[in-house]
Motif scaffolding. Structure first.
Motif, PDB file in Angstrom:
ATOM      1  N   PRO A 286      -3.410 -12.275 -36.711  1.00 63.97           N
ATOM      2  CA  PRO A 286      -3.925 -12.193 -35.337  1.00 63.97           C
ATOM      3  C   PRO A 286      -3.679 -13.483 -34.548  1.00 63.97           C
ATOM      4  N   LEU A 287      -3.235 -13.279 -33.320  1.00 66.10           N
ATOM      5  CA  LEU A 287      -2.903 -14.396 -32.439  1.00 66.10           C
ATOM      6  C   LEU A 287      -3.635 -14.177 -31.120  1.00 66.10           C
ATOM      7  N   MET A 288      -4.218 -15.226 -30.598  1.00 64.15           N
ATOM      8  CA  MET A 288      -4.913 -15.130 -29.310  1.00 64.15           C
ATOM      9  C   MET A 288      -4.078 -15.868 -28.279  1.00 64.15           C
ATOM     10  N   GLU A 289      -3.798 -15.228 -27.158  1.00 61.87           N
ATOM     11  CA  GLU A 289      -3.030 -15.901 -26.108  1.00 61.87           C
ATOM     12  C   GLU A 289      -3.930 -16.203 -24.926  1.00 61.87           C
ATOM     13  N   ILE A 290      -3.999 -17.477 -24.569  1.00 61.70           N
ATOM     14  CA  ILE A 290      -4.848 -17.929 -23.456  1.00 61.70           C
ATOM     15  C   ILE A 290      -3.930 -18.388 -22.322  1.00 61.70           C
ATOM     16  N   VAL A 291      -4.122 -17.838 -21.119  1.00 62.60           N
ATOM     17  CA  VAL A 291      -3.264 -18.192 -19.986  1.00 62.60           C
ATOM     18  C   VAL A 291      -4.132 -18.806 -18.889  1.00 62.60           C
ATOM     19  N   THR A 292      -3.719 -19.974 -18.376  1.00 66.86           N
ATOM     20  CA  THR A 292      -4.487 -20.599 -17.290  1.00 66.86           C
ATOM     21  C   THR A 292      -3.754 -20.408 -15.965  1.00 66.86           C
ATOM     22  N   GLU A 293      -4.474 -20.616 -14.881  1.00 66.79           N
ATOM     23  CA  GLU A 293      -3.853 -20.682 -13.561  1.00 66.79           C
ATOM     24  C   GLU A 293      -3.172 -22.052 -13.445  1.00 66.79           C
ATOM     25  N   PRO A 294      -2.232 -22.203 -12.486  1.00 68.55           N
ATOM     26  CA  PRO A 294      -1.549 -23.513 -12.354  1.00 68.55           C
ATOM     27  C   PRO A 294      -2.452 -24.542 -11.684  1.00 68.55           C
ATOM     28  N   ASP A 295      -3.517 -24.948 -12.384  1.00 71.60           N
ATOM     29  CA  ASP A 295      -4.539 -25.809 -11.787  1.00 71.60           C
ATOM     30  C   ASP A 295      -4.430 -27.275 -12.198  1.00 71.60           C
ATOM     31  N   PHE A 296      -3.489 -27.594 -13.071  1.00 71.96           N
ATOM     32  CA  PHE A 296      -3.380 -28.985 -13.545  1.00 71.96           C
ATOM     33  C   PHE A 296      -2.443 -29.783 -12.643  1.00 71.96           C
ATOM     34  N   GLU A 297      -2.840 -31.041 -12.377  1.00 75.66           N
ATOM     35  CA  GLU A 297      -2.016 -31.855 -11.480  1.00 75.66           C
ATOM     36  C   GLU A 297      -1.388 -33.069 -12.165  1.00 75.66           C
ATOM     37  N   ASP A 298      -1.732 -33.307 -13.423  1.00 76.83           N
ATOM     38  CA  ASP A 298      -1.025 -34.357 -14.168  1.00 76.83           C
ATOM     39  C   ASP A 298      -1.202 -34.136 -15.673  1.00 76.83           C
ATOM     40  N   SER A 299      -0.481 -34.924 -16.455  1.00 74.47           N
ATOM     41  CA  SER A 299      -0.500 -34.690 -17.904  1.00 74.47           C
ATOM     42  C   SER A 299      -1.875 -35.006 -18.504  1.00 74.47           C
ATOM     43  N   GLN A 300      -2.600 -35.961 -17.896  1.00 78.45           N
ATOM     44  CA  GLN A 300      -3.916 -36.310 -18.431  1.00 78.45           C
ATOM     45  C   GLN A 300      -4.872 -35.115 -18.375  1.00 78.45           C
ATOM     46  N   GLU A 301      -4.840 -34.380 -17.262  1.00 80.13           N
ATOM     47  CA  GLU A 301      -5.697 -33.199 -17.135  1.00 80.13           C
ATOM     48  C   GLU A 301      -5.340 -32.163 -18.192  1.00 80.13           C
ATOM     49  N   VAL A 302      -4.033 -31.998 -18.426  1.00 81.86           N
ATOM     50  CA  VAL A 302      -3.589 -31.026 -19.427  1.00 81.86           C
ATOM     51  C   VAL A 302      -4.084 -31.440 -20.815  1.00 81.86           C
ATOM     52  N   LEU A 303      -3.953 -32.739 -21.144  1.00 80.09           N
ATOM     53  CA  LEU A 303      -4.389 -33.205 -22.466  1.00 80.09           C
ATOM     54  C   LEU A 303      -5.893 -33.033 -22.648  1.00 80.09           C
ATOM     55  N   THR A 304      -6.653 -33.373 -21.611  1.00 80.37           N
ATOM     56  CA  THR A 304      -8.110 -33.224 -21.680  1.00 80.37           C
ATOM     57  C   THR A 304      -8.475 -31.762 -21.928  1.00 80.37           C
ATOM     58  N   PHE A 305      -7.817 -30.868 -21.202  1.00 78.26           N
ATOM     59  CA  PHE A 305      -8.088 -29.437 -21.368  1.00 78.26           C
ATOM     60  C   PHE A 305      -7.690 -28.965 -22.770  1.00 78.26           C
ATOM     61  N   ALA A 306      -6.521 -29.404 -23.231  1.00 73.92           N
ATOM     62  CA  ALA A 306      -6.029 -28.953 -24.543  1.00 73.92           C
ATOM     63  C   ALA A 306      -6.998 -29.391 -25.652  1.00 73.92           C
ATOM     64  N   LYS A 307      -7.526 -30.615 -25.530  1.00 72.48           N
ATOM     65  CA  LYS A 307      -8.488 -31.093 -26.538  1.00 72.48           C
ATOM     66  C   LYS A 307      -9.780 -30.291 -26.465  1.00 72.48           C
ATOM     67  N   GLN A 308     -10.220 -30.003 -25.245  1.00 76.01           N
ATOM     68  CA  GLN A 308     -11.436 -29.217 -25.057  1.00 76.01           C
ATOM     69  C   GLN A 308     -11.256 -27.809 -25.629  1.00 76.01           C
ATOM     70  N   LEU A 309     -10.089 -27.238 -25.379  1.00 78.76           N
ATOM     71  CA  LEU A 309      -9.778 -25.902 -25.894  1.00 78.76           C
ATOM     72  C   LEU A 309      -9.817 -25.887 -27.416  1.00 78.76           C
ATOM     73  N   LYS A 310      -9.224 -26.904 -28.001  1.00 83.22           N
ATOM     74  CA  LYS A 310      -9.197 -27.012 -29.464  1.00 83.22           C
ATOM     75  C   LYS A 310     -10.622 -27.021 -30.006  1.00 83.22           C
ATOM     76  N   SER A 311     -11.471 -27.823 -29.370  1.00 85.71           N
ATOM     77  CA  SER A 311     -12.847 -27.926 -29.826  1.00 85.71           C
ATOM     78  C   SER A 311     -13.602 -26.606 -29.602  1.00 85.71           C
ATOM     79  N   ILE A 312     -13.325 -25.923 -28.500  1.00 91.44           N
ATOM     80  CA  ILE A 312     -14.016 -24.656 -28.211  1.00 91.44           C
ATOM     81  C   ILE A 312     -13.637 -23.573 -29.227  1.00 91.44           C
ATOM     82  N   VAL A 313     -12.334 -23.432 -29.539  1.00 84.89           N
ATOM     83  CA  VAL A 313     -11.967 -22.365 -30.485  1.00 84.89           C
ATOM     84  C   VAL A 313     -12.527 -22.650 -31.878  1.00 84.89           C
ATOM     85  N   LYS A 314     -12.690 -23.950 -32.195  1.00 83.21           N
ATOM     86  CA  LYS A 314     -13.309 -24.286 -33.485  1.00 83.21           C
ATOM     87  C   LYS A 314     -14.800 -23.935 -33.454  1.00 83.21           C
TER      88      LYS A 314
END
Ligand code: ZN
Ligand code: MN
Length: 479
Positions: A149-177
């Motif tokens: 099983p694979l879960m696909e998560i799609v966001t809107e184009p709301d990120f404006e720099d790489s830092q925001e993307v990294l912060t979100f990716a880390k938060q996502l990792k913690s949430i799925v755990k």
């Protein structure tokens, strides 16, 4: 900034179910002999039918959707996404098209001192493919991963720099755990990222008229490299008054660059249609409510609570929240005392010395005899000068390393701090007797008082109150 990046994310997360999506094969494939966790269904053999969808997988996706404030579908279904790939034996992937399990969610990320809402377009459930292993002169396919099983998560184009993307990716990792949806182990390929990224002039209101997709990004640190590389590449094209080609690019982690894979003209038409072998899903509202109750407090919610309610510095709040056991320990301290100073000091010790020694010993605070009560007591002793910071540090270290009760250690070793004036005066005088020229030296150069303090600390094995020692030396010199 010359150009403003507009970035959206697509993340594939491997779920941590025991069995595969449409058969009872085990998902425990890591390090296993290739093609041992397979059956006719996940091998895509002609005539093999899917079993009813894995309920555990559905509940994991719904929990994640709830944690992302999504609307959960009460009616959903699976669809066939048709494309050819050697490690996709059926010639189609069972996925979800127009009725995903979760839609229209959001999550807030911290950006410096501010918060920013990232919208979640959808979260759906699908099956993974097999794995192609490239040999020198052949390609080998391992189907152990096929139909996990694979879960696909799609966001809107709301990120404006790489830092925001990294912060979100880390938060996502913690949430799925936290939602027990995935182990989110990057080394084992549990999370794969795809970017869509384009640039516009800051003054332009509309989204850019092109979009570049970057696929196959296997870790959070590679995400940053891929974004930085694309910003530079696209900026150079825009500088020449040209428009970057709308295309799909791959990411090469050996040198952090991206390369063209296919352009718009060759884009796949997946010919989605409802999967005829699996009936539609009906999800009861009560079941969704039950799943909602299973979600623990999430890491970012803890950070908010510690910053906004307990008034910890952001960094301390973040360092506490990354550890489930330390944050539960700290929550219990908050529940036990209203003394804001004790609370702040506990947080400092927990993310400082305690966390450091726990990490080096590979232990959790629950494996030790340090309890919320004993930490509160130690901090009170520290505040009232009954013990020194040095002793506190040693006692905590011993508690973790040797499984000792810290309060017992203080009592049995008589480690309470010496703050008695007369006793300290005697000790200081002893230093002066042993070093006859010292007093004259000190009168000429008061900065060398540190030597005397050091001697007294040595004589008392760190038990003397250094501030008191300092005061008493001063007093003797002034006499
Ligand atoms: Zn199977
Ligand atoms: Mn997908």
């Amino acid at each position: 900034m010359k150009y403003q990046p507009i970035i959206g994310l697509e993340i594939h997360v491997q779920l941590n179910t025991k069995s595969k999506m449409f058969c009872s094969c085990s998902t425990d494939y890591f390090g296993k002999e290739p093609n041992t966790n397979t059956c006719p269904t996940c091998l895509g053999l002609p005539g093999a039918l899917p079993a009813p969808p894995n309920k555990e997988a559905i509940s994991k996706v719904i929990r994640t959707g709830l944690a992302f404030n999504c609307k959960i579908a009460t009616k959903s279904k699976f669809d066939r996404k048709n494309y050819f790939y050697p490690d996709l034996p059926k010639g189609y992937q069972i996925s979800q098209y127009d009725l995903p399990l979760c839609e229209n969610g959001w999550s807030e990320i911290r950006v410096l001192d501010d918060k920013k809402k990232i919208r979640i377009t959808r979260i759906h459930l699908e099956e993974d493919t097999g794995k192609t292993v490239y040999d020198e002169d052949s390609s080998l396919i391992d189907f152990n991963k096929s139909s996990i099983p694979l879960m696909e998560i799609v966001t809107e184009p709301d990120f404006e720099d790489s830092q925001e993307v990294l912060t979100f990716a880390k938060q996502l990792k913690s949430i799925v755990k936290s939602c027990n949806a995935s182990d989110a182990n990057m080394e084992k390929g549990h999370m794969r990222f795809e970017l869509n990224i384009s640039l516009k002039k800051p003054e332009e209101k509309d989204l850019p008229n092109y979009k570049v997709e970057v696929k196959n990004i296997g870790s959070i640190s590679f995400l940053k490299k891929a974004i930085d590389y694309e910003i530079e590449r696209q900026s150079k094209i825009l500088d020449k008054h040209e428009i970057p080609v709308q295309e799909t690019r791959g990411y090469k982690d050996s040198n952090g660059t991206t390369y063209s894979q296919r352009t718009k003209e060759e884009e796949n038409d997946y010919r989605y249609f409802p999967e005829p072998d699996i009936p539609p899903l009906v999800i009861a509202k009560e079941y969704i409510e039950k799943l909602k109750k299973e979600i623990p407090e999430l890491e970012y919610q803890k950070v908010d609570k510690y910053v906004e309610v307990v008034h910890l510095p952001l960094e301390t709040a973040q360092r506490l929240s990354t550890s489930t056991s330390l944050s539960i320990f700290f929550d219990s301290i908050i529940a036990k005392t209203n003394d804001t100073e004790v609370v702040a000091e506990s947080a400092k010790w927990l993310v400082g010395d305690i966390k450091r020694v726990l990490k080096s010993e590979g232990k959790s605070i629950n494996d030790t005899k340090i309890t919320p009560d004993s930490l509160i007591e130690l901090i009170s002793m520290l505040k009232s000068n009954k013990i020194s910071g040095r002793i506190m540090k040693d006692v905590l270290e011993e508690a973790i390393k040797k499984d000792k009760d810290p309060i017992q250690t203080i009592k049995s070793k008589d480690l309470t701090q010496i703050s008695d004036d007369k006793e300290i005066e005697n000790l200081v005088n002893q230093v002066f007797v042993e070093n006859p020229k010292l007093k004259d030296d000190l009168l000429k150069n008061p900065n060398s008082k540190g030597f005397v303090v050091g001697q007294v600390m040595k004589m008392t094995k760190g038990k003397a109150n250094p501030k008191k020692v300092d005061e008493i030396i001063q007093k003797i010199l002034e006499d």
